[in-house]
Design an enzyme around this catalytic site. Structure first.
Site, PDB file in Angstrom:
ATOM      1  N   GLU A 147      79.500  93.673  45.896  1.00  0.00           N
ATOM      2  CA  GLU A 147      78.575  93.908  44.885  1.00  0.00           C
ATOM      3  C   GLU A 147      77.827  95.148  45.498  1.00  0.00           C
ATOM      4  O   GLU A 147      77.256  95.066  46.759  1.00  0.00           O
ATOM      5  CB  GLU A 147      77.756  92.688  44.713  1.00  0.00           C
ATOM      6  CG  GLU A 147      78.646  91.623  44.131  1.00  0.00           C
ATOM      7  CD  GLU A 147      77.929  90.197  43.725  1.00  0.00           C
ATOM      8  OE1 GLU A 147      77.446  89.968  42.574  1.00  0.00           O
ATOM      9  OE2 GLU A 147      77.566  89.641  44.816  1.00  0.00           O
ATOM     10  N   LYS A 186      79.797  76.961  38.044  1.00  0.00           N
ATOM     11  CA  LYS A 186      79.525  76.550  39.348  1.00  0.00           C
ATOM     12  C   LYS A 186      78.682  77.437  39.839  1.00  0.00           C
ATOM     13  O   LYS A 186      78.538  78.507  39.210  1.00  0.00           O
ATOM     14  CB  LYS A 186      81.000  76.577  40.078  1.00  0.00           C
ATOM     15  CG  LYS A 186      81.710  75.345  39.614  1.00  0.00           C
ATOM     16  CD  LYS A 186      83.300  75.378  40.280  1.00  0.00           C
ATOM     17  CE  LYS A 186      83.309  75.202  41.900  1.00  0.00           C
ATOM     18  NZ  LYS A 186      83.850  76.150  42.549  1.00  0.00           N
ATOM     19  N   HIS A 212      84.754  81.982  36.837  1.00  0.00           N
ATOM     20  CA  HIS A 212      85.255  82.833  36.148  1.00  0.00           C
ATOM     21  C   HIS A 212      86.237  83.648  36.723  1.00  0.00           C
ATOM     22  O   HIS A 212      86.849  84.389  36.088  1.00  0.00           O
ATOM     23  CB  HIS A 212      84.049  83.496  35.554  1.00  0.00           C
ATOM     24  CG  HIS A 212      83.258  84.578  36.389  1.00  0.00           C
ATOM     25  ND1 HIS A 212      82.362  84.235  37.130  1.00  0.00           N
ATOM     26  CD2 HIS A 212      83.429  85.660  36.632  1.00  0.00           C
ATOM     27  CE1 HIS A 212      81.913  85.056  38.030  1.00  0.00           C
ATOM     28  NE2 HIS A 212      82.632  86.026  38.031  1.00  0.00           N
ATOM     29  N   HIS A 239      83.823  81.167  44.688  1.00  0.00           N
ATOM     30  CA  HIS A 239      84.848  82.079  44.297  1.00  0.00           C
ATOM     31  C   HIS A 239      85.931  82.349  45.330  1.00  0.00           C
ATOM     32  O   HIS A 239      87.211  82.242  45.301  1.00  0.00           O
ATOM     33  CB  HIS A 239      84.285  83.470  43.966  1.00  0.00           C
ATOM     34  CG  HIS A 239      83.525  83.214  42.790  1.00  0.00           C
ATOM     35  ND1 HIS A 239      83.442  82.553  41.677  1.00  0.00           N
ATOM     36  CD2 HIS A 239      82.456  83.946  42.789  1.00  0.00           C
ATOM     37  CE1 HIS A 239      82.473  82.638  40.776  1.00  0.00           C
ATOM     38  NE2 HIS A 239      81.511  83.532  41.506  1.00  0.00           N
ATOM     39  N   LYS A 273      90.419  85.726  35.268  1.00  0.00           N
ATOM     40  CA  LYS A 273      90.570  87.135  35.225  1.00  0.00           C
ATOM     41  C   LYS A 273      92.462  87.356  35.198  1.00  0.00           C
ATOM     42  O   LYS A 273      93.141  86.434  36.158  1.00  0.00           O
ATOM     43  CB  LYS A 273      90.329  87.615  36.316  1.00  0.00           C
ATOM     44  CG  LYS A 273      88.584  87.858  36.541  1.00  0.00           C
ATOM     45  CD  LYS A 273      88.315  88.524  38.039  1.00  0.00           C
ATOM     46  CE  LYS A 273      86.901  88.628  37.914  1.00  0.00           C
ATOM     47  NZ  LYS A 273      86.104  89.539  36.948  1.00  0.00           N
ATOM     48  N   ILE A 316      65.786  70.694  25.507  1.00  0.00           N
ATOM     49  CA  ILE A 316      66.883  69.867  25.712  1.00  0.00           C
ATOM     50  C   ILE A 316      66.463  68.727  26.444  1.00  0.00           C
ATOM     51  O   ILE A 316      67.223  67.773  26.738  1.00  0.00           O
ATOM     52  CB  ILE A 316      68.026  70.606  26.503  1.00  0.00           C
ATOM     53  CG1 ILE A 316      67.643  71.261  27.671  1.00  0.00           C
ATOM     54  CG2 ILE A 316      68.615  71.977  25.692  1.00  0.00           C
ATOM     55  CD1 ILE A 316      68.680  71.989  28.595  1.00  0.00           C
ATOM     56  N   LYS A 332      76.292  91.467  49.007  1.00  0.00           N
ATOM     57  CA  LYS A 332      75.571  92.492  48.153  1.00  0.00           C
ATOM     58  C   LYS A 332      75.151  93.761  48.687  1.00  0.00           C
ATOM     59  O   LYS A 332      74.976  93.914  49.915  1.00  0.00           O
ATOM     60  CB  LYS A 332      74.245  91.519  47.697  1.00  0.00           C
ATOM     61  CG  LYS A 332      74.483  90.350  46.813  1.00  0.00           C
ATOM     62  CD  LYS A 332      73.189  89.678  46.282  1.00  0.00           C
ATOM     63  CE  LYS A 332      73.503  88.785  45.264  1.00  0.00           C
ATOM     64  NZ  LYS A 332      74.252  89.370  44.042  1.00  0.00           N
TER      65      LYS A 332
END
Length: 485
Positions: free
Chosen positions: A213, A145, A175, A237, A179, A89, A336
């Site tokens: 997470e 993002k 994303h 988010h 939801k 690309i 995390k």
């Protein structure tokens, strides 16, 4: 069903494409949401990768789809719409001509260019699309993002993309906004008079937004160490979820009206600078610990860099200075290697002003609305009621629970599926405008600058826990505690 479109998936052989995007498009196909005339063109850097792409994509579906979703019959139909392209690309050479030949000269057909590639090559990619005459009035570009590492670099990336695409053709994905439970949050607020009259500082004590997470670096070591939880999750988010919870009712659910209300929330966020950062934010980094039955290494061990001060956990006490939310703390938390994977919004209401029951009836607890985004999607309302198996008056909390995965057992929620189909249909309501990105960075940048200037060290927490003890103290100062799932 959407009209037929062409999707050029740059980075088609990458982790995001194989783990999320291809499965999402497959789901759209089996649910009848993908027009049979649509074409998906994954771009691979090497010809040998393009030659075996169908086998690679098939294996990815078998690995990442839920049990029972994959079938050879559906794969045969879906794979007929896939055509891999070999293309570097960054180089406007003859390889691009093969893409030109495939797309043709039809300017009526929607073209969707999904940039599942590093932001550093967004600009060269868009420039080469322009040089080759592949951008027309029905072309759109989808970008992931977070964009950049601060307001300056984000603006540079957005400005470069804007040289080739107008703002209304740029779709910035978060994303979490795709939801179904997030959409239910808006429906809950703006379609039910019950909640709209109970959605302000007069009735709500505080609000918690948590995204936890259990995973560690997952092969993203270099990216994550440069980014950290504040840039990766908070700027991205958590602030978007905060906006949807706190915004005023838009005049309509159009992209322009929703964007306007979200920006007002970001502009009303009380700035955190200098000592206010230390008083209202806890920054952490995980060390080795037990996660379930497994012993997992610490962040520095995974990273193989003993001196990193990158945060893997952030807890924030924020305030929105407007008439609706004055005095209501918003607690944001992400990390995390936490004890459990979950994304949850908790609306904690105030207690009744006067209890009419005797102490032996039990303590009257405040009502609580819990909106879970993942792993299962549910909406739960905690109320006080009488124990039905007791002849005396005894109170207990009970739950009104709508588990969406049980109610709609035939529906497979997929945020990327929804967002990609929305982009193809030119519906930008769930995407992020450039002004929102700038407003979010304007709030986050001073926090990161303070950490850098003061050489702030993250507090340590064991993997498999809910973060540093100081995050509990952050809430305890206001008489609150985390509602861990």
């Amino acid at each position: 069903m959407a009209n037929a479109f062409d999707m050029v998936l740059f980075g088609g052989g990458g982790d995001l494409s194989l783990r999320k995007l291809i499965p999402a498009l497959y789901r759209a196909y089996i649910e009848g949401g993908l027009n049979a005339e649509s074409r998906i063109l994954p771009v691979c850097r090497r010809q040998e990768d393009a030659d075996v792409y169908l086998k690679t994509a098939q294996q990815a579906l078998k690995t990442h789809l839920r049990d029972g979703e994959y079938s050879d019959k559906n794969w045969k139909g879906f794979s007929a719409q896939l055509r891999a392209v070999a293309l570097d690309i960054s180089k406007p050479d003859e390889q691009w001509d093969s893409l030109v030949d495939i797309l043709g000269k039809d300017t009526e057909r929607t073209r969707l260019f999904y940039l599942a590639i590093p932001p550093a090559v967004f600009g060269p990619c868009c420039e080469n699309l322009s040089v080759k005459g592949l951008i027309h009035e029905n072309s759109r570009v989808v970008v992931e993002k977070p964009l950049g590492y601060n307001a300056k670099t984000s603006d540079e990336i957005n400005s470069k993309i804007a040289e080739f695409f107008p703002e209304e053709s740029i779709f910035r994905i978060d994303h979490y906004l795709g939801k179904e439970t997030v959409q239910n949050l808006l429906a809950l607020r703006f379609s039910n008079v019950l909640f709209e009259h109970l959605w302000d500082a007069k009735t709500i004590d505080h609000i918690q937004i948590s995204i936890s997470e259990t995973v560690g670096l997952e092969g993203r070591a270099g990216f994550y160490d440069d980014t950290g939880a504040m840039r990766d999750m908070v700027q991205n988010h958590l602030l978007q979820l905060l906006c949807l919870i706190a915004m005023e009712s838009p005049n309509s659910m159009s992209a322009r009206n929703i964007r306007s209300e979200k920006i007002k929330v970001l502009e009303a966020l009380r700035p955190l600078t200098d000592q206010e950062v230390d008083r209202n934010i806890v920054r952490g980094q995980y060390v080795a610990g037990g996660l379930g039955t497994e012993l997992v290494p610490g962040y520095l061990e995974e990273l193989k860099a003993p001196n990193s001060t990158t945060e893997t956990f952030v807890a924030i006490r924020a305030h929105i200075d407007n008439w609706r939310w004055t005095g209501v703390p918003f607690y944001l938390r992400t990390g995390k290697r936490m004890e459990k994977r979950c994304a949850e919004i908790v609306i904690q209401y105030k207690n009744v002003s006067h209890s009419v029951y005797q102490p032996e009836a039990g303590k009257v607890l405040p009502n609580r609305l819990v909106i879970r985004l993942q792993p299962e999607e549910s909406i739960k309302l905690v109320l006080m009621a009488k124990k039905m198996d007791s002849l005396t008056m005894e109170l207990q909390p009970v739950e009104l629970n709508l588990t969406l995965s049980d109610t709609y057992d035939s529906f497979k929620s997929d945020a990327y599926k929804r967002l990609m189909l929305d982009a193809a249909a030119n519906n930008s309501a769930l995407f992020i405008h450039r002004e929102e990105v700038a407003a979010a960075w304007a709030w986050v940048d001073p926090i990161i600058d303070h950490w850098r200037e003061t050489a702030n060290q993250p507090q340590l927490y064991r993997a498999g826990t809910w973060g540093p003890q100081a995050s509990n103290q952050l809430l305890a100062e206001n008489g609150h505690h985390w509602f861990n799932p």
